[in-house]
Design a protein around this motif. Structure first.
Motif, mmCIF file in Angstrom:
data_model
loop_
_atom_site.group_PDB
_atom_site.id
_atom_site.type_symbol
_atom_site.label_atom_id
_atom_site.label_comp_id
_atom_site.label_asym_id
_atom_site.label_seq_id
_atom_site.Cartn_x
_atom_site.Cartn_y
_atom_site.Cartn_z
ATOM 1 N N ILE A 1 -5.348 -4.100 -5.305
ATOM 2 C CA ILE A 1 -5.308 -2.721 -5.777
ATOM 3 C C ILE A 1 -6.725 -2.333 -6.180
ATOM 4 O O ILE A 1 -7.452 -3.147 -6.755
ATOM 5 C CB ILE A 1 -4.306 -2.548 -6.945
ATOM 6 C CG1 ILE A 1 -4.127 -1.075 -7.300
ATOM 7 C CG2 ILE A 1 -4.703 -3.386 -8.159
ATOM 8 C CD1 ILE A 1 -2.918 -0.805 -8.219
ATOM 9 N N PRO B 1 6.297 -1.926 -4.743
ATOM 10 C CA PRO B 1 5.910 -1.495 -6.082
ATOM 11 C C PRO B 1 7.080 -1.559 -7.054
ATOM 12 O O PRO B 1 8.206 -1.228 -6.710
ATOM 13 C CB PRO B 1 5.460 -0.053 -5.897
ATOM 14 C CG PRO B 1 5.408 0.199 -4.439
ATOM 15 C CD PRO B 1 6.158 -0.889 -3.752
ATOM 16 N N ALA C 1 -1.780 4.880 -5.768
ATOM 17 C CA ALA C 1 -2.567 3.645 -5.861
ATOM 18 C C ALA C 1 -3.111 3.269 -4.485
ATOM 19 O O ALA C 1 -2.419 3.409 -3.481
ATOM 20 C CB ALA C 1 -1.696 2.520 -6.411
ATOM 21 N N LEU D 1 -3.526 -7.882 -6.862
ATOM 22 C CA LEU D 1 -2.433 -7.077 -7.412
ATOM 23 C C LEU D 1 -1.371 -7.988 -8.014
ATOM 24 O O LEU D 1 -0.507 -8.504 -7.318
ATOM 25 C CB LEU D 1 -1.837 -6.183 -6.333
ATOM 26 C CG LEU D 1 -0.696 -5.270 -6.757
ATOM 27 C CD1 LEU D 1 -1.053 -4.455 -7.994
ATOM 28 C CD2 LEU D 1 -0.297 -4.361 -5.618
ATOM 29 N N PRO E 1 1.595 -8.299 -11.231
ATOM 30 C CA PRO E 1 2.428 -7.350 -11.968
ATOM 31 C C PRO E 1 1.731 -6.768 -13.201
ATOM 32 O O PRO E 1 1.857 -5.578 -13.492
ATOM 33 C CB PRO E 1 3.656 -8.180 -12.348
ATOM 34 C CG PRO E 1 3.743 -9.212 -11.255
ATOM 35 C CD PRO E 1 2.321 -9.546 -10.944
ATOM 36 N N ILE F 1 -3.707 0.512 -2.313
ATOM 37 C CA ILE F 1 -3.265 -0.876 -2.167
ATOM 38 C C ILE F 1 -3.549 -1.330 -0.745
ATOM 39 O O ILE F 1 -3.340 -0.573 0.205
ATOM 40 C CB ILE F 1 -1.753 -0.989 -2.477
ATOM 41 C CG1 ILE F 1 -1.491 -0.577 -3.932
ATOM 42 C CG2 ILE F 1 -1.242 -2.391 -2.214
ATOM 43 C CD1 ILE F 1 -0.033 -0.447 -4.279
ATOM 44 N N TRP G 1 -2.224 -9.253 -1.847
ATOM 45 C CA TRP G 1 -2.276 -7.803 -2.002
ATOM 46 C C TRP G 1 -3.329 -7.462 -3.050
ATOM 47 O O TRP G 1 -3.501 -8.185 -4.030
ATOM 48 C CB TRP G 1 -0.909 -7.279 -2.445
ATOM 49 C CG TRP G 1 0.101 -7.346 -1.342
ATOM 50 C CD1 TRP G 1 0.957 -8.365 -1.070
ATOM 51 C CD2 TRP G 1 0.332 -6.351 -0.359
ATOM 52 N NE1 TRP G 1 1.712 -8.081 0.037
ATOM 53 C CE2 TRP G 1 1.354 -6.833 0.489
ATOM 54 C CE3 TRP G 1 -0.214 -5.094 -0.094
ATOM 55 C CZ2 TRP G 1 1.836 -6.107 1.564
ATOM 56 C CZ3 TRP G 1 0.266 -4.360 0.983
ATOM 57 C CH2 TRP G 1 1.286 -4.874 1.806
ATOM 58 N N GLN H 1 -3.257 -0.630 -14.210
ATOM 59 C CA GLN H 1 -3.783 0.465 -13.396
ATOM 60 C C GLN H 1 -2.992 1.757 -13.591
ATOM 61 O O GLN H 1 -3.567 2.843 -13.589
ATOM 62 C CB GLN H 1 -3.842 0.061 -11.918
ATOM 63 C CG GLN H 1 -4.859 -1.019 -11.622
ATOM 64 C CD GLN H 1 -6.265 -0.650 -12.066
ATOM 65 O OE1 GLN H 1 -6.721 0.476 -11.875
ATOM 66 N NE2 GLN H 1 -6.966 -1.598 -12.672
ATOM 67 N N HIS H 2 -1.691 1.648 -13.785
ATOM 68 C CA HIS H 2 -0.899 2.843 -14.108
ATOM 69 C C HIS H 2 -1.328 3.427 -15.448
ATOM 70 O O HIS H 2 -1.428 4.638 -15.601
ATOM 71 C CB HIS H 2 0.601 2.511 -14.122
ATOM 72 C CG HIS H 2 1.248 2.657 -12.789
ATOM 73 N ND1 HIS H 2 1.091 1.735 -11.797
ATOM 74 C CD2 HIS H 2 2.025 3.643 -12.292
ATOM 75 C CE1 HIS H 2 1.769 2.134 -10.731
ATOM 76 N NE2 HIS H 2 2.339 3.293 -11.001
ATOM 77 N N GLU I 1 -1.528 -6.323 -13.544
ATOM 78 C CA GLU I 1 -2.552 -5.381 -13.061
ATOM 79 C C GLU I 1 -1.920 -4.066 -12.624
ATOM 80 O O GLU I 1 -2.487 -2.997 -12.809
ATOM 81 C CB GLU I 1 -3.362 -5.998 -11.918
ATOM 82 C CG GLU I 1 -4.630 -5.253 -11.608
ATOM 83 C CD GLU I 1 -5.598 -5.203 -12.780
ATOM 84 O OE1 GLU I 1 -6.101 -4.100 -13.075
ATOM 85 O OE2 GLU I 1 -5.847 -6.247 -13.414
ATOM 86 N N TRP I 2 -0.724 -4.140 -12.054
ATOM 87 C CA TRP I 2 0.025 -2.943 -11.668
ATOM 88 C C TRP I 2 0.255 -2.065 -12.910
ATOM 89 O O TRP I 2 0.059 -0.851 -12.869
ATOM 90 C CB TRP I 2 1.340 -3.375 -11.027
ATOM 91 C CG TRP I 2 2.247 -2.290 -10.550
ATOM 92 C CD1 TRP I 2 3.500 -2.023 -11.027
ATOM 93 C CD2 TRP I 2 2.023 -1.365 -9.484
ATOM 94 N NE1 TRP I 2 4.059 -0.979 -10.334
ATOM 95 C CE2 TRP I 2 3.172 -0.561 -9.372
ATOM 96 C CE3 TRP I 2 0.966 -1.134 -8.622
ATOM 97 C CZ2 TRP I 2 3.291 0.471 -8.430
ATOM 98 C CZ3 TRP I 2 1.076 -0.113 -7.680
ATOM 99 C CH2 TRP I 2 2.235 0.666 -7.595
#
Length: 152
Positions: A25, A4, A14, A36, A38, A16, A23, A44-45, A40-41
């Motif tokens: 999420i 992460p 998350a 997943l 970067p 995952i 990967w 989602q945050h 989308e990371w």
């Protein structure tokens, strides 16, 4: 193994998982696993931050809504509505490695010529920018933070 990327947002648990070399999420809003990336990371945050910290109801958040800009199909990363169904927030997310530049602001401004939404959010997970648009005065102002969801 997925490592992460630390973001300038509150951490969350998350969901995952790995399938072969990819990967995924879990997207709580769309109720499905997404590749997943970067970006989308970051998205989602932000979704978790908007729901749990800023108190935006899940049911009023729409991810990747379609629109047309100069007859070209585009997708807005995230739009939030108020309880009356009016669009109140438009967000554009980038991967943490992508620098927020003038072209990023031009992109969200182009999208907003279609949407006409009063609050804009631009973030790469590390840097966040918030704007309020005044359509009557044809002006905008940067804000120090994003407002919480308005409660009655």
């Amino acid at each position: 193994m997925f490592t992460p990327i630390p973001l300038n947002l509150p951490p969350y648990a998350a969901k995952i998982q790995q399938d072969g070399t990819r990967w995924y999420i879990f997207d709580e809003l769309r109720k499905k696993q997404l590749v997943l990336t970067p970006e989308e990371w970051v998205r989602q945050h932000w979704v978790q931050h908007l729901i749990h910290t800023k108190r935006y109801p899940k049911s009023l958040i729409k991810i990747e809504g379609g629109l047309k800009v100069n007859t070209m199909p585009r997708r807005s990363d995230l739009v939030i509505f108020d309880t009356g169904g009016n669009k109140i927030l438009l967000a554009e997310f980038k991967a943490p490695s992508v620098k927020i530049t003038q072209s990023t602001f031009e992109q969200i401004a182009r999208y907003n010529t279609v949407h006409r939404i009063p609050f804009l959010l631009v973030s790469n997970g590390l840097q966040h920018y918030y704007c309020r648009i005044d359509f009557d005065r044809n002006s905008f102002e940067f804000l120090p933070d994003l407002p919480d969801f308005p409660t009655p």
